[in-house]
Scaffold this active site. Structure first.
Site, PDB file in Angstrom:
ATOM      1  N   SER A 159      27.806  41.573  41.833  1.00 45.88           N
ATOM      2  CA  SER A 159      28.868  42.383  41.261  1.00 45.88           C
ATOM      3  C   SER A 159      29.168  43.528  42.220  1.00 45.88           C
ATOM      4  CB  SER A 159      28.421  42.952  39.911  1.00 45.88           C
ATOM      5  OG  SER A 159      29.311  43.961  39.511  1.00 45.88           O
ATOM      6  N   ARG A 160      30.449  43.860  42.295  1.00 46.69           N
ATOM      7  CA  ARG A 160      30.821  44.956  43.186  1.00 46.69           C
ATOM      8  C   ARG A 160      30.489  46.309  42.570  1.00 46.69           C
ATOM      9  NH1 ARG A 160      36.854  43.273  43.335  1.00 46.69           N
ATOM     10  NH2 ARG A 160      36.276  43.529  41.157  1.00 46.69           N
ATOM     11  N   LYS A 171      36.268  29.326  32.428  1.00 49.18           N
ATOM     12  CA  LYS A 171      37.617  28.808  32.264  1.00 49.18           C
ATOM     13  C   LYS A 171      38.622  29.903  32.555  1.00 49.18           C
ATOM     14  CE  LYS A 171      39.695  30.553  29.389  1.00 49.18           C
ATOM     15  NZ  LYS A 171      40.087  31.902  28.855  1.00 49.18           N
ATOM     16  N   ASP A 197      45.815  32.227  29.151  1.00 50.06           N
ATOM     17  CA  ASP A 197      44.375  32.492  29.305  1.00 50.06           C
ATOM     18  C   ASP A 197      43.654  32.188  27.984  1.00 50.06           C
ATOM     19  OD1 ASP A 197      41.988  33.734  30.798  1.00 50.06           O
ATOM     20  OD2 ASP A 197      42.097  34.883  28.951  1.00 50.06           O
TER      21      ASP A 197
HETATM   22  P1  NAP Z   1      36.744  41.004  33.444  1.00 56.48           P
HETATM   23  O1  NAP Z   1      35.778  41.721  32.564  1.00 56.48           O
HETATM   24  O2  NAP Z   1      38.049  41.629  33.742  1.00 56.48           O
HETATM   25  O3  NAP Z   1      36.136  40.611  34.867  1.00 56.48           O
HETATM   26  C1  NAP Z   1      34.879  40.056  35.061  1.00 56.48           C
HETATM   27  C2  NAP Z   1      34.261  40.606  36.340  1.00 56.48           C
HETATM   28  O4  NAP Z   1      34.772  39.902  37.474  1.00 56.48           O
HETATM   29  C3  NAP Z   1      34.605  42.068  36.621  1.00 56.48           C
HETATM   30  O5  NAP Z   1      33.755  42.891  35.900  1.00 56.48           O
HETATM   31  C4  NAP Z   1      34.415  42.162  38.099  1.00 56.48           C
HETATM   32  O6  NAP Z   1      33.080  42.450  38.373  1.00 56.48           O
HETATM   33  C5  NAP Z   1      34.705  40.757  38.606  1.00 56.48           C
HETATM   34  N1  NAP Z   1      35.983  40.737  39.317  1.00 56.48           N
HETATM   35  C6  NAP Z   1      37.189  41.129  38.867  1.00 56.48           C
HETATM   36  N2  NAP Z   1      38.135  40.972  39.832  1.00 56.48           N
HETATM   37  C7  NAP Z   1      37.500  40.450  40.880  1.00 56.48           C
HETATM   38  C8  NAP Z   1      37.902  40.083  42.183  1.00 56.48           C
HETATM   39  N3  NAP Z   1      39.180  40.178  42.562  1.00 56.48           N
HETATM   40  N4  NAP Z   1      36.984  39.596  43.014  1.00 56.48           N
HETATM   41  C9  NAP Z   1      35.712  39.479  42.638  1.00 56.48           C
HETATM   42  N5  NAP Z   1      35.246  39.819  41.411  1.00 56.48           N
HETATM   43  C10 NAP Z   1      36.136  40.293  40.548  1.00 56.48           C
HETATM   44  O7  NAP Z   1      37.052  39.559  32.855  1.00 56.48           O
HETATM   45  P2  NAP Z   1      36.325  38.712  31.736  1.00 56.48           P
HETATM   46  O8  NAP Z   1      36.990  38.967  30.434  1.00 56.48           O
HETATM   47  O9  NAP Z   1      34.855  38.833  31.811  1.00 56.48           O
HETATM   48  O10 NAP Z   1      36.846  37.263  32.202  1.00 56.48           O
HETATM   49  C11 NAP Z   1      36.315  36.585  33.323  1.00 56.48           C
HETATM   50  C12 NAP Z   1      36.601  35.111  33.137  1.00 56.48           C
HETATM   51  O11 NAP Z   1      36.005  34.686  31.902  1.00 56.48           O
HETATM   52  C13 NAP Z   1      38.106  34.793  33.017  1.00 56.48           C
HETATM   53  O12 NAP Z   1      38.399  33.593  33.661  1.00 56.48           O
HETATM   54  C14 NAP Z   1      38.331  34.652  31.509  1.00 56.48           C
HETATM   55  O13 NAP Z   1      39.384  33.757  31.212  1.00 56.48           O
HETATM   56  C15 NAP Z   1      36.987  34.086  31.073  1.00 56.48           C
HETATM   57  N6  NAP Z   1      36.674  34.358  29.656  1.00 56.48           N
HETATM   58  C16 NAP Z   1      36.817  35.604  29.129  1.00 56.48           C
HETATM   59  C17 NAP Z   1      36.560  35.815  27.775  1.00 56.48           C
HETATM   60  C18 NAP Z   1      36.666  37.165  27.133  1.00 56.48           C
HETATM   61  O14 NAP Z   1      36.536  37.243  25.893  1.00 56.48           O
HETATM   62  N7  NAP Z   1      36.869  38.229  27.866  1.00 56.48           N
HETATM   63  C19 NAP Z   1      36.173  34.743  26.972  1.00 56.48           C
HETATM   64  C20 NAP Z   1      35.970  33.520  27.573  1.00 56.48           C
HETATM   65  C21 NAP Z   1      36.232  33.336  28.896  1.00 56.48           C
HETATM   66  P3  NAP Z   1      32.687  43.508  39.489  1.00 56.48           P
HETATM   67  O15 NAP Z   1      33.844  44.471  39.631  1.00 56.48           O
HETATM   68  O16 NAP Z   1      31.474  44.113  38.947  1.00 56.48           O
HETATM   69  O17 NAP Z   1      32.477  42.726  40.739  1.00 56.48           O
END
Ligand code: NAP
Length: 307
Positions: free
Chosen positions: A35-36, A89, A167
């Site tokens: 993680s960054r 996903k 999404d």
């Molecule tokens: P999020 O909290 O916005 O992002 C997840 C992590 O990914 C961030 O904390 C960041 O971690 C890293 N990240 C973000 N942009 C990045 C980049 N450009 N390069 C590298 N790392 C990056 O998103 P999330 O809701 O967890 O969703 C992530 C995935 O899970 C998506 O595909 C989403 O569709 C899926 N998902 C989400 C949910 C939900 O309820 N949120 C449910 C099911 C599936 P660091 O900054 O610490 O590196």
């Protein structure tokens, strides 16, 4: 055998679902995070995947819980290093990326898994089995949620490759493609784009079913109050309703299952099985529907969206 795993992207879904699911499965050991900005207490943390791959050759599996846009380059690096890969996903930002990853996994002789978490809800196999012996007349997906509540500050969902309302919508399509006994295809789509955003805030789809069933999907991110994640099904021999995103199943008005979900524990159990059997699972059918909706969709511009 216990597989050593690293989790990449310590954001919302990693904390809400991945970490508890990994901890609850004796076949997995969470050895490191990438993680960054974040880390997890008691777990080795790396700022880049390259550093992890260099320093921890003992880790066999990389689970990517980052947004879809950067996912390909992370998955490609992990596969090239001979790691098994689990993709949140949607599995990528384009179909071609996913096909390339599948081919690379085959070449490297490792497992790759495009996880569709909603498919792994406990009610889904029951509904699939019920539907398999019936003739479908109508299927209606209604997936309406408040983007401000569920995706606060997630600018990536509004950027190209972020999919907008697809999404969450692709979760419904992943259930639909799992429970139907045959393939269907999108024949009509209407997509609403806020004038200041690159991805849709709402979409309506119609599908062609080879047996003539009426099939529709409505996705909307502007829903306030009651949130709806429902699939209604009518057959020549009874009706079913899957609600709460797969958590509750009613058949002919009778409650069959409710309350348990287990999507992420079931996903990690499936990944364990794939690794053990030297297999992969890269079903792209939900993603194909989204791409076809983009291809066929009539575009409507709506008022700007701000958080
Ligand atoms: P999020 O909290 O916005 O992002 C997840 C992590 O990914 C961030 O904390 C960041 O971690 C890293 N990240 C973000 N942009 C990045 C980049 N450009 N390069 C590298 N790392 C990056 O998103 P999330 O809701 O967890 O969703 C992530 C995935 O899970 C998506 O595909 C989403 O569709 C899926 N998902 C989400 C949910 C939900 O309820 N949120 C449910 C099911 C599936 P660091 O900054 O610490 O590196």
């Amino acid at each position: 055998m216990v597989e050593k795993l690293a989790l990449v992207g310590i954001g919302k879904i990693a904390r809400d679902q991945h970490i508890p699911a990994i901890s609850g499965n004796p076949n997995w050991s969470l050895e490191a995070t990438v993680s960054r900005h974040a880390s997890v207490d008691g777990v080795a943390s790396f700022e880049t995947l390259e550093a992890l791959l260099e320093e921890r050759p003992d880790i066999s599996t990389i689970s990517l819980a980052i947004p879809p846009q950067p996912r390909f380059s992370y998955a490609e690096a992990a596969l090239k290093a001979g790691k098994h890969v689990m993709l949140e996903k949607p599995p990528g930002q384009s179909l071609a990326e996913c096909f390339a990853l599948e081919a690379l996994a085959r070449e490297m002789d490792v497992s790759i898994f495009a996880t569709w978490h909603s498919r792994f809800a406990d009610c889904v196999p029951h509904l699939k089995s019920w539907l398999s012996s019936r003739e479908l007349k109508r299927l209606a997906i209604v997936w309406k949620e408040d983007v401000r509540h569920w995706h606060p500050g997630q600018e990536w969902i509004w950027e190209p490759g972020g999919m907008g309302v697809f999404d969450p919508g692709i979760n419904a399509l992943s259930i639909m493609t799992e429970i139907l006994p045959h393939a269907v295809h999108v024949c009509e789509a209407m997509l609403e784009y806020p004038e200041n955003r690159a991805t849709p805030i709402a979409a309506k789809l119609k599908f062609t079913d080879p047996n003539g069933a009426e099939m529709t999907a409505v996705f909307d991110w502007r829903q306030e109050g009651l949130q709806t994640w429902d699939i209604e099904i009518e057959t020549t021999d009874g009706d079913a309703r899957l609600s709460l995103g797969g958590e509750k199943l009613e058949i002919n008005g009778e409650l069959i299952k409710s309350g348990s979900n287990n999507e992420y524990p079931n996903l990690y159990a499936r990944m364990s099985e794939l690794v053990r059997n030297g297999a992969s699972d890269m079903d792209m059918s939900p993603f194909i529907h989204v791409c076809d909706a983009y291809s066929l969709g009539r575009r409507i511009t709506t008022s700007p969206f701000e958080y």
